[in-house]
Design a protein around this motif. Structure first.
Motif, PDB file in Angstrom:
ATOM      1  N   GLN A  41       0.842  -1.353   0.070  1.00  0.00           N
ATOM      2  CA  GLN A  41      -0.070   0.073   0.044  1.00  0.00           C
ATOM      3  C   GLN A  41       0.873   1.228   0.057  1.00  0.00           C
ATOM      4  N   PHE A  42       2.142   1.359   0.751  1.00  0.00           N
ATOM      5  CA  PHE A  42       2.821   2.289   0.905  1.00  0.00           C
ATOM      6  C   PHE A  42       3.549   2.548  -0.520  1.00  0.00           C
ATOM      7  N   ASN A  43       3.899   1.500  -1.163  1.00  0.00           N
ATOM      8  CA  ASN A  43       4.498   1.677  -2.462  1.00  0.00           C
ATOM      9  C   ASN A  43       3.412   2.243  -3.545  1.00  0.00           C
ATOM     10  N   LEU A  44       2.456   1.880  -3.234  1.00  0.00           N
ATOM     11  CA  LEU A  44       1.126   2.382  -4.360  1.00  0.00           C
ATOM     12  C   LEU A  44       0.968   3.811  -4.148  1.00  0.00           C
ATOM     13  N   LEU A  45       0.981   4.397  -2.765  1.00  0.00           N
ATOM     14  CA  LEU A  45       0.603   5.752  -2.326  1.00  0.00           C
ATOM     15  C   LEU A  45       1.852   6.703  -2.817  1.00  0.00           C
ATOM     16  N   SER A  46       3.050   6.190  -2.448  1.00  0.00           N
ATOM     17  CA  SER A  46       4.204   6.973  -2.331  1.00  0.00           C
ATOM     18  C   SER A  46       5.157   6.713  -3.352  1.00  0.00           C
ATOM     19  N   GLN A  47       5.022   5.654  -4.396  1.00  0.00           N
ATOM     20  CA  GLN A  47       6.124   5.093  -4.951  1.00  0.00           C
ATOM     21  C   GLN A  47       7.514   4.965  -4.469  1.00  0.00           C
ATOM     22  N   LYS A  48       7.234   4.431  -3.243  1.00  0.00           N
ATOM     23  CA  LYS A  48       8.796   4.152  -2.421  1.00  0.00           C
ATOM     24  C   LYS A  48       8.714   2.946  -1.747  1.00  0.00           C
ATOM     25  N   GLU A  49       9.844   2.194  -2.043  1.00  0.00           N
ATOM     26  CA  GLU A  49       9.973   0.942  -1.267  1.00  0.00           C
ATOM     27  C   GLU A  49      10.200   1.052   0.208  1.00  0.00           C
ATOM     28  N   LEU A  50       9.300   0.324   1.001  1.00  0.00           N
ATOM     29  CA  LEU A  50       9.760   0.410   2.322  1.00  0.00           C
ATOM     30  C   LEU A  50      10.372  -1.119   2.743  1.00  0.00           C
ATOM     31  N   THR A  51      11.626  -1.010   3.744  1.00  0.00           N
ATOM     32  CA  THR A  51      11.844  -2.362   4.357  1.00  0.00           C
ATOM     33  C   THR A  51      11.937  -2.144   5.898  1.00  0.00           C
ATOM     34  N   LYS A  52      12.237  -3.097   6.668  1.00  0.00           N
ATOM     35  CA  LYS A  52      12.273  -3.001   7.921  1.00  0.00           C
ATOM     36  C   LYS A  52      13.288  -2.231   8.312  1.00  0.00           C
ATOM     37  N   SER A  53      14.258  -1.764   7.714  1.00  0.00           N
ATOM     38  CA  SER A  53      15.654  -1.017   7.683  1.00  0.00           C
ATOM     39  C   SER A  53      15.484   0.214   7.644  1.00  0.00           C
ATOM     40  N   THR A  54      14.282   0.621   6.779  1.00  0.00           N
ATOM     41  CA  THR A  54      14.152   2.162   6.499  1.00  0.00           C
ATOM     42  C   THR A  54      14.271   3.022   7.398  1.00  0.00           C
ATOM     43  N   LYS A  55      15.129   3.873   7.256  1.00  0.00           N
ATOM     44  CA  LYS A  55      15.194   4.939   8.355  1.00  0.00           C
ATOM     45  C   LYS A  55      13.938   5.854   8.073  1.00  0.00           C
ATOM     46  N   ILE A  56      13.107   6.084   9.169  1.00  0.00           N
ATOM     47  CA  ILE A  56      12.300   6.790   9.069  1.00  0.00           C
ATOM     48  C   ILE A  56      12.109   8.096   8.955  1.00  0.00           C
ATOM     49  N   THR A  57      13.259   8.800   9.454  1.00  0.00           N
ATOM     50  CA  THR A  57      13.778  10.252   9.302  1.00  0.00           C
ATOM     51  C   THR A  57      13.888  10.578   7.984  1.00  0.00           C
ATOM     52  N   GLU A  58      14.168   9.615   6.927  1.00  0.00           N
ATOM     53  CA  GLU A  58      14.215   9.963   5.425  1.00  0.00           C
ATOM     54  C   GLU A  58      12.934   9.874   4.697  1.00  0.00           C
ATOM     55  N   LEU A  59      11.935   9.726   5.454  1.00  0.00           N
ATOM     56  CA  LEU A  59      10.609   9.910   4.784  1.00  0.00           C
ATOM     57  C   LEU A  59      10.229  11.275   4.848  1.00  0.00           C
ATOM     58  N   SER A  60       9.481  11.931   3.877  1.00  0.00           N
ATOM     59  CA  SER A  60       8.971  13.134   3.895  1.00  0.00           C
ATOM     60  C   SER A  60       7.818  13.291   5.187  1.00  0.00           C
ATOM     61  N   GLY A  61       7.440  14.601   5.371  1.00  0.00           N
ATOM     62  CA  GLY A  61       6.603  14.670   6.583  1.00  0.00           C
ATOM     63  C   GLY A  61       5.224  13.844   6.036  1.00  0.00           C
ATOM     64  N   GLY A  62       4.809  14.152   4.818  1.00  0.00           N
ATOM     65  CA  GLY A  62       3.655  13.380   4.108  1.00  0.00           C
ATOM     66  C   GLY A  62       3.681  11.900   4.199  1.00  0.00           C
ATOM     67  N   GLN A  63       4.772  11.462   3.842  1.00  0.00           N
ATOM     68  CA  GLN A  63       4.998  10.033   3.675  1.00  0.00           C
ATOM     69  C   GLN A  63       4.919   9.409   5.144  1.00  0.00           C
ATOM     70  N   GLN A  64       5.558  10.145   6.205  1.00  0.00           N
ATOM     71  CA  GLN A  64       5.300   9.837   7.618  1.00  0.00           C
ATOM     72  C   GLN A  64       3.720   9.712   8.026  1.00  0.00           C
ATOM     73  N   VAL A  65       3.011  10.459   7.506  1.00  0.00           N
ATOM     74  CA  VAL A  65       1.811  10.585   7.709  1.00  0.00           C
ATOM     75  C   VAL A  65       0.858   9.366   7.296  1.00  0.00           C
ATOM     76  N   ILE A  66       1.538   9.122   5.893  1.00  0.00           N
ATOM     77  CA  ILE A  66       0.717   8.078   5.210  1.00  0.00           C
ATOM     78  C   ILE A  66       1.152   6.892   5.838  1.00  0.00           C
ATOM     79  N   LEU A  67       2.360   6.600   6.437  1.00  0.00           N
ATOM     80  CA  LEU A  67       2.807   5.525   7.096  1.00  0.00           C
ATOM     81  C   LEU A  67       2.001   5.177   8.369  1.00  0.00           C
TER      82      LEU A  67
END
Lengths: 111, 174
Positions: A41-67
């Motif tokens: 779902q995150f990939n569909l909404l944000s065109q960004k791949e998430l893994t368990k090691s993704t640093k959440i500080t590297e997500l934009s503010g909007g992406q953090q809200v989507i997450l």
């Protein structure tokens, strides 16, 4: 309406932890199936791949809200109370997130 | 006063911004950063603009209002509790007004141009009205997803993803 048993998710403070996604996942108690749904779902909404090691500080503010929205939607919590979620989203993301919420079987309040 | 040369700038491992032409940020001007979620606006602010402003800190004042203001609000409340304990800051708006008062006092002591960077704040109109009322020279750089609550900006800078790893940055209307 009694909201005391709702999981409150406030977009003003979307994520509690501040390092990698694995930490945040622990809070929401997601199993592997729910995690796969979340990343798709995150990939569909944000065109960004998430893994368990993704640093959440590297997500934009909007992406953090989507997450945050997706973590709660895929968590075992049956009742969700979202606050301020649409302010940080662009128009397309608002529409898509709104559809996801509307189609969820959970009891959800959006304020 | 601030100039950023064209070229590709790495913000994070695996994400960069391609500046199609030189960007200049000048006092007396307003700049609206536009682009979808994840297009790189906040990365541009935190990884490029703020470090550049820091290099010029002896010659200007800068205020950065974060998108997720909650933690910043706690820091401002702590500052107020130590320095102006008679004030009781309760809301985010109280914190912003306190910050702007602090800025105006600093300007009275020593005039310098002001750079204000406001990333998706509900209180953008409050900040704008304060700046207008006080009248000090400033450069306002802001992002805002909803209908723009401010008058037409002097400049609009667009962020357009070229791929998951690169966004193009350019001033529109040139």
């Amino acid at each position: 309406m009694d909201k005391s048993d709702f999981l409150v998710c406030d977009a003003s403070v979307p994520l509690v932890t501040c390092d990698i996604l694995r930490d945040e996942l622990l809070l929401y108690n997601l199993d592997s199936q729910a995690f796969d749904a979340l990343t798709n779902q995150f990939n569909l909404l944000s065109q960004k791949e998430l893994t368990k090691s993704t640093k959440i500080t590297e997500l934009s503010g909007g992406q953090q809200v989507i997450l945050m929205i997706l973590l709660a939607l895929n968590s075992p919590a049956p009742k969700l109370h979202y606050l301020n979620i649409f302010r940080a989203l662009d128009p397309q993301r608002r529409l898509e997130v709104g559809n996801l919420i509307a189609n969820s079987p959970k009891q959800i309040i959006v304020d | 006063m601030l100039h950023i040369s064209s070229g590709e700038l790495t913000c994070w491992p695996g994400f960069s911004l391609k500046l199609e032409s030189e960007l200049s940020f000048l006092p007396g001007n307003s700049y609206h950063l536009v682009g979808n979620n994840g297009s790189g606006k906040s990365s541009f602010i935190t990884q490029i603009l703020l470090p550049l402003l820091q290099k010029h800190e002896a010659n200007l004042y800068r205020i950065y209002v974060q998108q997720l203001f909650h933690i910043q609000g706690f820091a401002i409340k702590a500052h107020a509790a130590i320095n102006k304990p008679e004030l009781k800051l309760r809301s985010e708006q109280d914190c912003l007004i306190y910050l702007l008062h602090n800025l105006s006092e600093a300007i009275v002591r020593q005039a310098r141009p002001v750079y204000l960077i406001v990333d998706e704040s509900l209180y953008l109109p409050v900040i704008y009205d304060y700046l207008k009322q006080f009248g000090f020279p400033h450069c306002l750089i802001y992002s805002h997803h909803g209908a723009n609550p401010l008058p037409t900006p002097d400049h609009t800078i667009a962020f357009k993803p070229l791929s998951a790893n690169v966004s193009s940055v350019y001033e529109t209307g040139l």
